[in-house]
Design a protein around this motif. Sequence first.
Motif, short mmCIF file in Angstrom:
data_model
loop_
_atom_site.label_atom_id
_atom_site.label_comp_id
_atom_site.label_asym_id
_atom_site.label_seq_id
_atom_site.Cartn_x
_atom_site.Cartn_y
_atom_site.Cartn_z
N SER A 38 -4.33 -13.58 -2.09
CA SER A 38 -3.25 -14.58 -2.64
C SER A 38 -3.94 -15.66 -3.23
CB SER A 38 -2.09 -15.06 -1.57
OG SER A 38 -1.81 -16.29 -2.08
N GLN A 64 -3.11 -8.81 -6.85
CA GLN A 64 -3.01 -9.58 -5.89
C GLN A 64 -2.72 -8.53 -4.73
OE1 GLN A 64 -1.82 -14.16 -5.77
NE2 GLN A 64 -0.20 -12.79 -5.95
N GLY A 67 0.31 -11.11 -2.07
CA GLY A 67 1.29 -12.09 -2.72
C GLY A 67 2.46 -12.29 -1.77
N TRP A 75 5.49 -10.18 -2.25
CA TRP A 75 5.55 -9.90 -3.69
C TRP A 75 4.42 -9.15 -4.07
CZ3 TRP A 75 9.56 -11.03 -6.58
CH2 TRP A 75 9.40 -11.18 -7.91
N ASP A 77 1.54 -6.65 -6.30
CA ASP A 77 0.40 -7.26 -7.11
C ASP A 77 0.65 -7.03 -8.66
OD1 ASP A 77 0.03 -4.43 -7.31
OD2 ASP A 77 -2.05 -4.67 -6.92
N ASN A 81 0.57 -8.57 -14.89
CA ASN A 81 1.71 -9.38 -14.70
C ASN A 81 0.98 -10.76 -14.44
OD1 ASN A 81 3.74 -7.88 -14.39
ND2 ASN A 81 3.95 -7.68 -12.23
N MET A 83 0.05 -13.79 -12.21
CA MET A 83 -0.09 -14.11 -11.09
C MET A 83 -1.16 -15.34 -10.80
SD MET A 83 -0.38 -10.37 -9.43
CE MET A 83 -1.24 -9.89 -10.83
N SER A 85 -2.01 -19.69 -9.61
CA SER A 85 -2.05 -20.95 -8.72
C SER A 85 -2.49 -21.99 -9.42
CB SER A 85 -2.08 -20.73 -7.22
OG SER A 85 -1.53 -19.68 -6.75
N SER A 137 10.73 -14.12 -12.26
CA SER A 137 9.68 -15.02 -11.91
C SER A 137 10.14 -15.68 -10.74
CB SER A 137 9.49 -15.77 -13.16
OG SER A 137 8.35 -16.87 -12.66
N GLY A 153 4.54 -16.15 -10.03
CA GLY A 153 4.48 -14.74 -10.61
C GLY A 153 5.48 -14.78 -11.68
N ASN A 155 6.86 -11.21 -13.97
CA ASN A 155 6.94 -9.93 -14.20
C ASN A 155 6.74 -9.54 -15.47
OD1 ASN A 155 7.37 -9.51 -11.22
ND2 ASN A 155 9.58 -9.49 -11.71
N ARG A 179 -1.13 -11.49 -20.85
CA ARG A 179 -1.44 -12.28 -19.94
C ARG A 179 -2.18 -13.52 -20.19
NH1 ARG A 179 -4.66 -12.00 -15.04
NH2 ARG A 179 -6.28 -12.00 -16.56
#
Length: 267
Positions: A38, A64, A67, A75, A77, A81, A83, A85, A137, A153, A155, A179
């Motif tokens: 994560s 991930q 997640g 959630w 991986d 997508n 993902m 932070s 999201s 996150g 999609n 991405r």
Amino acid sequence: MAVGDRLSVHPDAGGGRGERRFGAVLIPPIERTQQTGSTNADLLARLARGEHVGEGHWLIADRQTAGRGRLGRPWGDGQGNFMGSTVVQLAAGDPSPATLALVVGVALAKVVKAFAPSVPLQLKWPNDLLVDGAKCSGILLERSGDAVVIGIGVNLVSAPDLPDRPTFTFASRGVAIDRDRFAKALAVALVEALRTWRREGVTRIVDAWLPLGHPVGTPLHVSEQGVDGTFDGLAPDGALRLRREGGEVMLIHAGDIELRRPLQEGN
């Protein structure tokens, strides 16, 4: 200037190594990893060890394996997508950290609209982005001392099957979103939204959120309190105004809400 007005998604923006600009705005540092449990947990662990993680530093993952969303929901991986932070370092005089979900939602919605202008988007208070009622999201905020780790996150190509709600992917509408370009645009948009939050206050963010959110009068159910009502806008501090059947307004400062379809005549 409206939040995010300077966002540019020109394909040549933020090009090769050493080119750190996206449009006219410097791109915050973006760290990439192929796989992790994560990204939120990774940044929280760094902060717990006393490492300095500068505001605006992003960690994004190709995959991930652990997640999660709000209330501990798993959630998937979803390789391809978004993902990632990032960290907000709280300072004296900042608005309430609880309102950061609205700040992130405004920045996220504006970026997604730039990449997918034909897809009808809607923010769901406090931290989801929907398309036709399906989740595309989510946003997760976790605090560590004077820092808030924000996980997002989106999609882009695939979505997990959730038992309690439908999900949406942009690929299902034939919308291809790169991405890494998306990451650069989001990093810039969040810097701008945070600047507005600090300089102009929560009310300015609320004003930007409302046109992107569910309309006034939308039937809602608040799970934690077990109450129903209709959406009556947001209070100046970002709380949700829930109008009950008798006309009284209840302020919801935190909670998991469900959007409900209005009853049709004769039903």
